[in-house]
Design a protein around this motif. Structure first.
Motif, PDB file in Angstrom:
ATOM      1  N   VAL A  90     -37.612  -4.175  61.895  1.00  0.00           N
ATOM      2  CA  VAL A  90     -37.130  -2.927  62.275  1.00  0.00           C
ATOM      3  C   VAL A  90     -37.878  -2.503  63.726  1.00  0.00           C
ATOM      4  N   LYS A  91     -38.956  -2.685  63.648  1.00  0.00           N
ATOM      5  CA  LYS A  91     -39.421  -2.525  65.242  1.00  0.00           C
ATOM      6  C   LYS A  91     -38.735  -3.193  66.331  1.00  0.00           C
ATOM      7  N   ARG A  92     -38.409  -4.489  66.013  1.00  0.00           N
ATOM      8  CA  ARG A  92     -37.715  -5.535  67.015  1.00  0.00           C
ATOM      9  C   ARG A  92     -36.425  -4.843  67.180  1.00  0.00           C
ATOM     10  N   ARG A  93     -35.707  -4.062  66.461  1.00  0.00           N
ATOM     11  CA  ARG A  93     -34.486  -3.640  66.262  1.00  0.00           C
ATOM     12  C   ARG A  93     -33.503  -4.645  65.802  1.00  0.00           C
ATOM     13  N   ILE A  94     -33.888  -5.694  65.224  1.00  0.00           N
ATOM     14  CA  ILE A  94     -33.143  -6.738  64.829  1.00  0.00           C
ATOM     15  C   ILE A  94     -32.730  -6.480  63.264  1.00  0.00           C
ATOM     16  N   TRP A  95     -33.349  -5.499  62.557  1.00  0.00           N
ATOM     17  CA  TRP A  95     -33.021  -5.256  60.952  1.00  0.00           C
ATOM     18  C   TRP A  95     -31.336  -4.399  61.115  1.00  0.00           C
ATOM     19  N   ASN A  96     -30.486  -5.054  60.491  1.00  0.00           N
ATOM     20  CA  ASN A  96     -29.142  -4.110  60.274  1.00  0.00           C
ATOM     21  C   ASN A  96     -29.295  -3.076  59.236  1.00  0.00           C
ATOM     22  N   ARG A  97     -28.861  -2.007  59.542  1.00  0.00           N
ATOM     23  CA  ARG A  97     -28.878  -0.871  58.513  1.00  0.00           C
ATOM     24  C   ARG A  97     -27.946  -1.045  57.493  1.00  0.00           C
ATOM     25  N   LYS A  98     -27.015  -2.102  57.722  1.00  0.00           N
ATOM     26  CA  LYS A  98     -25.862  -2.247  56.526  1.00  0.00           C
ATOM     27  C   LYS A  98     -26.631  -3.371  55.407  1.00  0.00           C
ATOM     28  N   TRP A  99     -27.635  -4.031  55.736  1.00  0.00           N
ATOM     29  CA  TRP A  99     -28.286  -4.840  54.928  1.00  0.00           C
ATOM     30  C   TRP A  99     -28.739  -3.944  53.681  1.00  0.00           C
ATOM     31  N   GLY A 100     -29.046  -4.566  52.734  1.00  0.00           N
ATOM     32  CA  GLY A 100     -29.804  -4.041  51.383  1.00  0.00           C
ATOM     33  C   GLY A 100     -31.404  -4.301  51.499  1.00  0.00           C
ATOM     34  N   MET A 101     -31.637  -4.954  50.479  1.00  0.00           N
ATOM     35  CA  MET A 101     -33.011  -5.593  50.206  1.00  0.00           C
ATOM     36  C   MET A 101     -33.243  -6.609  51.011  1.00  0.00           C
ATOM     37  N   LEU A 102     -32.302  -7.592  51.272  1.00  0.00           N
ATOM     38  CA  LEU A 102     -32.638  -8.878  52.140  1.00  0.00           C
ATOM     39  C   LEU A 102     -31.371  -8.759  53.116  1.00  0.00           C
ATOM     40  N   PRO A 103     -31.747  -9.382  54.176  1.00  0.00           N
ATOM     41  CA  PRO A 103     -30.757  -9.731  55.324  1.00  0.00           C
ATOM     42  C   PRO A 103     -29.549 -10.111  54.863  1.00  0.00           C
ATOM     43  N   GLY A 104     -28.340 -10.188  55.685  1.00  0.00           N
ATOM     44  CA  GLY A 104     -26.922 -10.767  55.464  1.00  0.00           C
ATOM     45  C   GLY A 104     -27.119 -12.135  56.090  1.00  0.00           C
ATOM     46  N   MET A 105     -25.978 -12.712  56.264  1.00  0.00           N
ATOM     47  CA  MET A 105     -25.881 -14.159  56.798  1.00  0.00           C
ATOM     48  C   MET A 105     -25.373 -13.879  58.459  1.00  0.00           C
ATOM     49  N   THR A 106     -25.167 -12.760  59.090  1.00  0.00           N
ATOM     50  CA  THR A 106     -24.862 -12.779  60.385  1.00  0.00           C
ATOM     51  C   THR A 106     -25.732 -11.733  61.067  1.00  0.00           C
ATOM     52  N   TRP A 107     -25.969 -11.983  62.158  1.00  0.00           N
ATOM     53  CA  TRP A 107     -26.802 -11.181  63.088  1.00  0.00           C
ATOM     54  C   TRP A 107     -26.183  -9.966  63.563  1.00  0.00           C
TER      55      TRP A 107
ATOM     56  N   SER B  23     -30.718 -20.837  61.092  1.00  0.00           N
ATOM     57  CA  SER B  23     -30.786 -19.957  61.822  1.00  0.00           C
ATOM     58  C   SER B  23     -30.137 -18.495  61.653  1.00  0.00           C
ATOM     59  N   ARG B  24     -29.749 -18.437  60.218  1.00  0.00           N
ATOM     60  CA  ARG B  24     -29.063 -17.129  59.928  1.00  0.00           C
ATOM     61  C   ARG B  24     -29.897 -16.224  59.671  1.00  0.00           C
ATOM     62  N   PRO B  25     -29.943 -14.961  59.719  1.00  0.00           N
ATOM     63  CA  PRO B  25     -30.906 -13.954  59.325  1.00  0.00           C
ATOM     64  C   PRO B  25     -31.615 -14.228  58.050  1.00  0.00           C
ATOM     65  N   TYR B  26     -30.917 -14.419  57.003  1.00  0.00           N
ATOM     66  CA  TYR B  26     -31.238 -14.323  55.598  1.00  0.00           C
ATOM     67  C   TYR B  26     -32.212 -15.450  55.528  1.00  0.00           C
ATOM     68  N   TYR B  27     -31.987 -16.555  55.981  1.00  0.00           N
ATOM     69  CA  TYR B  27     -33.197 -17.607  55.857  1.00  0.00           C
ATOM     70  C   TYR B  27     -34.206 -17.583  56.749  1.00  0.00           C
ATOM     71  N   GLN B  28     -34.235 -17.053  57.997  1.00  0.00           N
ATOM     72  CA  GLN B  28     -35.049 -16.820  58.838  1.00  0.00           C
ATOM     73  C   GLN B  28     -36.256 -15.618  58.155  1.00  0.00           C
ATOM     74  N   PHE B  29     -35.466 -14.749  57.453  1.00  0.00           N
ATOM     75  CA  PHE B  29     -36.453 -13.598  56.922  1.00  0.00           C
ATOM     76  C   PHE B  29     -37.234 -14.256  55.706  1.00  0.00           C
ATOM     77  N   ILE B  30     -36.558 -15.138  54.882  1.00  0.00           N
ATOM     78  CA  ILE B  30     -37.309 -15.803  53.740  1.00  0.00           C
ATOM     79  C   ILE B  30     -38.562 -16.519  54.244  1.00  0.00           C
ATOM     80  N   TYR B  31     -38.277 -17.437  55.555  1.00  0.00           N
ATOM     81  CA  TYR B  31     -39.023 -18.281  55.949  1.00  0.00           C
ATOM     82  C   TYR B  31     -40.366 -17.317  56.390  1.00  0.00           C
ATOM     83  N   GLN B  32     -40.085 -16.284  57.220  1.00  0.00           N
ATOM     84  CA  GLN B  32     -41.167 -15.615  57.723  1.00  0.00           C
ATOM     85  C   GLN B  32     -41.818 -14.878  56.596  1.00  0.00           C
ATOM     86  N   VAL B  33     -41.400 -14.279  55.669  1.00  0.00           N
ATOM     87  CA  VAL B  33     -41.910 -13.616  54.491  1.00  0.00           C
ATOM     88  C   VAL B  33     -42.962 -14.745  54.010  1.00  0.00           C
ATOM     89  N   SER B  34     -42.353 -15.876  53.542  1.00  0.00           N
ATOM     90  CA  SER B  34     -43.286 -16.907  52.886  1.00  0.00           C
ATOM     91  C   SER B  34     -44.536 -17.569  53.986  1.00  0.00           C
TER      92      SER B  34
END
Length: 290
Positions: free
Chosen positions: A240-257, A197-208
């Motif tokens: 970004v549209k959902r407002r869940i992308w943290n501006r502090k992240w780099g190319m990939l999300p971090g481990m906390t929302w 459920s962490r952002p990084y793993y959810q992002f990787i799953y959704q990209v795949s």
């Protein structure tokens, strides 16, 4: 102040979770918030406000709007908000897929059957992804699995199998005398499931999944050299549209929302001052359910 804010957010969490799990209540709330406030009421409010105090300056209005936006961003990453956002997107996808769909159809209140289908579809996706929790159906507050303590269930069967088979006691006696324990393999599985459920793993799953979808749209046997890039960009733009992308992240999300950081701390960092956070969400609940 901290306790007041915490209690207020807890009450808001319960109200939002109740709306999502109750389709009829959600429909009524959507309809209520879709109506524009009357001119008379708005005028009366402004008149009372102007008599009681000086109108806010342009800078004050700008900062208040910034604060509201930050509060929306902070709460957008809660499970029930993300679930609601994905349900809304799925509803529109179903409507657009209809042969007779028009722009007006998308603007109207969604048919209950479409809403139910969308909700069931998103729930199945979350189950497949490993981030759905059956506890949410009865809980007032939804929290991601990684935010909850790791619950270790003893694997008694594996424990018995690992024992010496020449033991003189029968299997039933073993079951009564053996102490349940957590095997290292079972613990690793539970920890891995909890991390999904962490952002990084959810992002990787959704990209795949987005890559698979785009691949299926291509003619059989063909390939697109930039399919991975497009899948990545599509998912990121959605976040970004959902407002869940943290501006502090780099190319990939971090481990906390975003919401895992205290709201007061976030407001202080973003606005440069110690800004007290309101107990109630802005604009009622309309920003969540519209």
């Amino acid at each position: 102040m901290a306790n007041t804010v915490g209690d207020g957010l807890y009450r808001v969490d319960i109200a939002l979770a109740a709306l999502i799990t109750n389709p009829q209540q959600l429909d009524r709330a959507r309809e209520r918030f879709s109506k524009s406030p009357s001119y008379e009421s708005h005028l009366s409010h402004n008149s009372t406000r102007s008599q009681s105090s000086e109108p806010p300056s342009e800078e004050q209005r700008r900062r208040e709007e910034q604060k509201r936006q930050l509060i929306r961003e902070h709460r957008a990453s809660f499970p029930f908000n993300q679930f609601a956002a994905q349900c809304r997107e799925e509803e529109q996808r179903i409507i657009r897929a209809s042969e007779n769909a028009t722009l007006l159809d998308e603007m109207r209140l969604v048919d209950p059957k479409v809403r139910r289908l969308a909700r069931e579809t998103i729930e199945k996706r979350w189950v497949e992804q490993g981030i759905w929790s059956d506890k949410w159906k009865d809980a007032g507050v939804w929290r991601w699995k990684h935010e909850e303590p790791l619950v270790l269930e003893p694997d008694l069967e594996s424990d018995l199998e690992a024992e010496d088979t020449t033991h003189p006691l029968s299997s039933s006696q073993k079951a009564r005398t053996s102490k349940p324990r957590i095997t290292s393999e079972r613990r690793a599985i539970l920890e891995r499931e909890r991390e999904q459920s962490r952002p990084y793993y959810q992002f990787i799953y959704q990209v795949s999944k987005e890559r698979e979808r785009k691949q299926n749209e291509l003619p059989i046997g063909s390939d697109s050299p930039d399919i991975n890039t497009r899948a990545y960009e599509n998912v990121k733009n959605t976040w970004v549209k959902r407002r869940i992308w943290n501006r502090k992240w780099g190319m990939l999300p971090g481990m906390t929302w975003v919401h895992e950081q205290p709201l007061d701390q976030m407001l202080a960092e973003e606005m440069g001052v110690d800004t007290p956070s309101p107990v109630n969400p802005p604009d009622g609940l309309s920003w969540v359910i519209r």
